[in-house]
Design a protein around this motif. Structure first.
Motif, mmCIF file in Angstrom:
data_model
loop_
_atom_site.group_PDB
_atom_site.id
_atom_site.type_symbol
_atom_site.label_atom_id
_atom_site.label_comp_id
_atom_site.label_asym_id
_atom_site.label_seq_id
_atom_site.Cartn_x
_atom_site.Cartn_y
_atom_site.Cartn_z
ATOM 1 N N MET A 1 -5.288 -4.330 -29.720
ATOM 2 C CA MET A 1 -6.378 -4.100 -28.755
ATOM 3 C C MET A 1 -6.110 -2.885 -27.879
ATOM 4 O O MET A 1 -7.033 -2.319 -27.294
ATOM 5 C CB MET A 1 -6.577 -5.341 -27.886
ATOM 6 N N ALA A 2 -4.840 -2.484 -27.777
ATOM 7 C CA ALA A 2 -4.503 -1.311 -26.963
ATOM 8 C C ALA A 2 -4.272 -0.080 -27.838
ATOM 9 O O ALA A 2 -3.796 0.944 -27.354
ATOM 10 C CB ALA A 2 -3.262 -1.612 -26.124
ATOM 11 N N SER A 3 -4.624 -0.179 -29.145
ATOM 12 C CA SER A 3 -4.378 0.938 -30.077
ATOM 13 C C SER A 3 -5.556 1.898 -30.147
ATOM 14 O O SER A 3 -6.709 1.504 -29.980
ATOM 15 C CB SER A 3 -4.152 0.407 -31.501
ATOM 16 N N SER A 4 -5.199 3.161 -30.401
ATOM 17 C CA SER A 4 -6.237 4.167 -30.644
ATOM 18 C C SER A 4 -5.739 5.075 -31.757
ATOM 19 O O SER A 4 -4.548 5.377 -31.820
ATOM 20 C CB SER A 4 -6.450 4.986 -29.374
ATOM 21 N N ASP A 5 -6.653 5.505 -32.645
ATOM 22 C CA ASP A 5 -6.233 6.495 -33.652
ATOM 23 C C ASP A 5 -6.712 7.892 -33.241
ATOM 24 O O ASP A 5 -6.651 8.826 -34.026
ATOM 25 C CB ASP A 5 -6.723 6.107 -35.057
ATOM 26 N N ASP A 6 -7.203 8.009 -32.000
ATOM 27 C CA ASP A 6 -7.658 9.282 -31.417
ATOM 28 C C ASP A 6 -8.913 9.854 -32.078
ATOM 29 O O ASP A 6 -9.412 10.882 -31.645
ATOM 30 C CB ASP A 6 -6.559 10.355 -31.458
ATOM 31 N N ILE A 7 -9.434 9.232 -33.149
ATOM 32 C CA ILE A 7 -10.628 9.789 -33.825
ATOM 33 C C ILE A 7 -11.750 8.757 -33.888
ATOM 34 O O ILE A 7 -12.783 8.889 -33.242
ATOM 35 C CB ILE A 7 -10.316 10.260 -35.266
ATOM 36 N N PHE A 8 -11.521 7.687 -34.668
ATOM 37 C CA PHE A 8 -12.611 6.751 -34.954
ATOM 38 C C PHE A 8 -12.586 5.498 -34.088
ATOM 39 O O PHE A 8 -13.607 4.876 -33.859
ATOM 40 C CB PHE A 8 -12.553 6.310 -36.417
ATOM 41 N N PHE A 9 -11.403 5.091 -33.669
ATOM 42 C CA PHE A 9 -11.312 3.743 -33.091
ATOM 43 C C PHE A 9 -10.461 3.695 -31.834
ATOM 44 O O PHE A 9 -9.332 4.180 -31.807
ATOM 45 C CB PHE A 9 -10.721 2.779 -34.128
ATOM 46 N N ASP A 10 -11.036 3.102 -30.765
ATOM 47 C CA ASP A 10 -10.288 2.753 -29.565
ATOM 48 C C ASP A 10 -10.408 1.246 -29.377
ATOM 49 O O ASP A 10 -11.524 0.719 -29.310
ATOM 50 C CB ASP A 10 -10.929 3.417 -28.328
ATOM 51 N N GLY A 11 -9.277 0.535 -29.291
ATOM 52 C CA GLY A 11 -9.308 -0.908 -29.040
ATOM 53 C C GLY A 11 -9.888 -1.196 -27.657
ATOM 54 O O GLY A 11 -9.964 -0.297 -26.810
ATOM 55 N N PRO A 12 -10.293 -2.457 -27.405
ATOM 56 C CA PRO A 12 -10.955 -2.791 -26.132
ATOM 57 C C PRO A 12 -10.101 -2.553 -24.894
ATOM 58 O O PRO A 12 -10.648 -2.362 -23.801
ATOM 59 C CB PRO A 12 -11.299 -4.277 -26.282
ATOM 60 N N LEU A 13 -8.748 -2.570 -25.026
ATOM 61 C CA LEU A 13 -7.916 -2.383 -23.834
ATOM 62 C C LEU A 13 -7.640 -0.915 -23.527
ATOM 63 O O LEU A 13 -7.107 -0.588 -22.467
ATOM 64 C CB LEU A 13 -6.584 -3.134 -23.993
ATOM 65 N N VAL A 14 -8.027 -0.021 -24.468
ATOM 66 C CA VAL A 14 -7.667 1.401 -24.328
ATOM 67 C C VAL A 14 -8.216 2.009 -23.038
ATOM 68 O O VAL A 14 -7.516 2.726 -22.324
ATOM 69 C CB VAL A 14 -8.136 2.195 -25.573
ATOM 70 N N SER A 15 -9.488 1.671 -22.706
ATOM 71 C CA SER A 15 -10.102 2.284 -21.515
ATOM 72 C C SER A 15 -9.438 1.801 -20.219
ATOM 73 O O SER A 15 -9.610 2.403 -19.166
ATOM 74 C CB SER A 15 -11.594 1.974 -21.491
ATOM 75 N N LEU A 16 -8.668 0.702 -20.299
ATOM 76 C CA LEU A 16 -8.047 0.152 -19.091
ATOM 77 C C LEU A 16 -6.607 0.641 -18.899
ATOM 78 O O LEU A 16 -5.986 0.359 -17.880
ATOM 79 C CB LEU A 16 -8.021 -1.386 -19.160
ATOM 80 N N LEU A 17 -6.083 1.365 -19.900
ATOM 81 C CA LEU A 17 -4.658 1.713 -19.872
ATOM 82 C C LEU A 17 -4.437 3.223 -19.810
ATOM 83 O O LEU A 17 -5.316 4.008 -20.188
ATOM 84 C CB LEU A 17 -3.971 1.167 -21.132
ATOM 85 N N SER A 18 -3.229 3.616 -19.361
ATOM 86 C CA SER A 18 -2.891 5.042 -19.345
ATOM 87 C C SER A 18 -2.577 5.504 -20.777
ATOM 88 O O SER A 18 -2.289 4.683 -21.654
ATOM 89 C CB SER A 18 -1.665 5.275 -18.463
ATOM 90 N N ASN A 19 -2.592 6.839 -20.991
ATOM 91 C CA ASN A 19 -2.307 7.396 -22.316
ATOM 92 C C ASN A 19 -0.949 6.959 -22.856
ATOM 93 O O ASN A 19 -0.797 6.711 -24.053
ATOM 94 C CB ASN A 19 -2.326 8.928 -22.262
ATOM 95 N N GLU A 20 0.035 6.870 -21.940
ATOM 96 C CA GLU A 20 1.402 6.501 -22.371
ATOM 97 C C GLU A 20 1.407 5.104 -22.991
ATOM 98 O O GLU A 20 1.995 4.870 -24.040
ATOM 99 C CB GLU A 20 2.380 6.514 -21.186
ATOM 100 N N TRP A 21 0.715 4.168 -22.311
ATOM 101 C CA TRP A 21 0.679 2.791 -22.823
ATOM 102 C C TRP A 21 -0.071 2.727 -24.148
ATOM 103 O O TRP A 21 0.316 1.997 -25.059
ATOM 104 C CB TRP A 21 0.022 1.853 -21.803
#
Ligand code: HEM
Ligand code: HEM
Length: 226
Positions: free
Chosen positions: A118-138
């Protein structure tokens, strides 16, 4: 052979086989971007199931409760592991101490797999639901951890299956049938009140399971969303 008693309720059994199917699905869908929405949805539901199993560990029938199989001393897991390796049956209808430890590890890894996903992002197609709540490092850490955690989950699940095969084939204990119809040799123990196969347990489990699955999906899948 001692008389059989009802040990695993319907939700533990259906949950277990649904989890096995869901994790198998996660393995091939994780590699396929076309299936990523289904992958995320099933992962969130798996998180809901872990929540349910934790509640059930306190509010479920006797043998589902953590108090039944949590180690009572520091040496207990070693004694239980020795009994397993030397194929000495432990006279308990529920999980052995070492088996119970495996249950705790599997539940933790499933929750961690879902959270890192949920905190994963592939930087192109998909951001998990927790991505917007976390810093880039996390997010970076979680994206790197997700495949590692899921590899570890596969290894522990493999060991779990080997242990079950050992119990079943070498120690001649009917664990598989137990996880199918819920009954196992009682070794003189009582089924507990209310028994695992009672209507009360069925209803209570249904309510908790729906709350946990609906809550997890409502929060991570809809309210936060991706
Ligand atoms: C992804 C794979 C798997 C996971 C994550 C998993 C997880 C679990 C968990 C959490 C439990 C404890 C049940 C509870 O108290 O809620 C359990 C028990 C059990 N599992 Fe699995 N399992 C997996 C695969 C399998 C497979 C493939 C088999 C059959 C070959 C199997 C057979 C069993 C049996 C027989 C038990 C009951 C053990 C006992 O009576 O103490 N599992 N499993
Ligand atoms: C127990 C739950 C989960 C399991 C077992 C699981 C398993 C996997 C596996 C095996 C992969 C392929 C990794 C690789 O390339 O080596 C993967 C990738 C992925 N998963 Fe999951 N996953 C779970 C939950 C989730 C959730 C809840 C989300 C998002 C909401 C998610 C998002 C992703 C993404 C974006 C990828 C592709 C990028 C990457 O490799 O990290 N996963 N997952």
């Amino acid at each position: 052979m001692t008389a059989k008693i009802s040990v695993w309720d319907i939700w533990i059994r259906m949950g277990h086989w649904a989890v096995v199917a869901a994790i198998a699905f996660q393995w091939f869908s994780g590699e396929d971007l076309g299936l990523i929405d289904a992958h995320a949805t099933v992962g969130i539901l798996l998180f809901g199931w872990v929540l349910f199993r934790v509640i059930w560990g306190f509010a479920g029938p006797k043998y589902a409760r953590f108090a039944q199989f949590a180690p009572k001393s520091v040496t207990a897991p070693f004694e239980s592991a020795r009994a397993l390796v030397t194929a000495t049956p432990e006279p308990t209808p529920g999980h052995t101490v070492i088996g119970g430890l495996g249950v705790f590890i599997l539940l933790t890894l499933i929750a961690l797999a879902a959270l890192t996903g949920m905190a994963s992002s592939d930087d192109i197609f998909f951001d998990g639901p927790l991505v917007s709540l976390l810093s880039n490092e996390w997010v970076e850490l979680a994206s790197r951890a997700h495949p590692r955690v899921t590899d570890l989950l596969l290894i522990v699940a493999g060991l779990h299956v080997l242990a079950i095969a050992w119990h079943q084939l070498i120690m001649k204990e009917p664990l598989l049938a137990g996880m199918w119809h819920g009954k196992k040799p009682g070794h003189g123990h009582t089924p507990g009140q209310p028994p695992a196969n009672s209507r009360m347990v069925w209803l209570r489990g249904f309510v908790f399971l729906m709350l946990c699955l609906g809550g997890a999906y409502g929060l991570f899948g809809i309210a936060i969303g991706w």
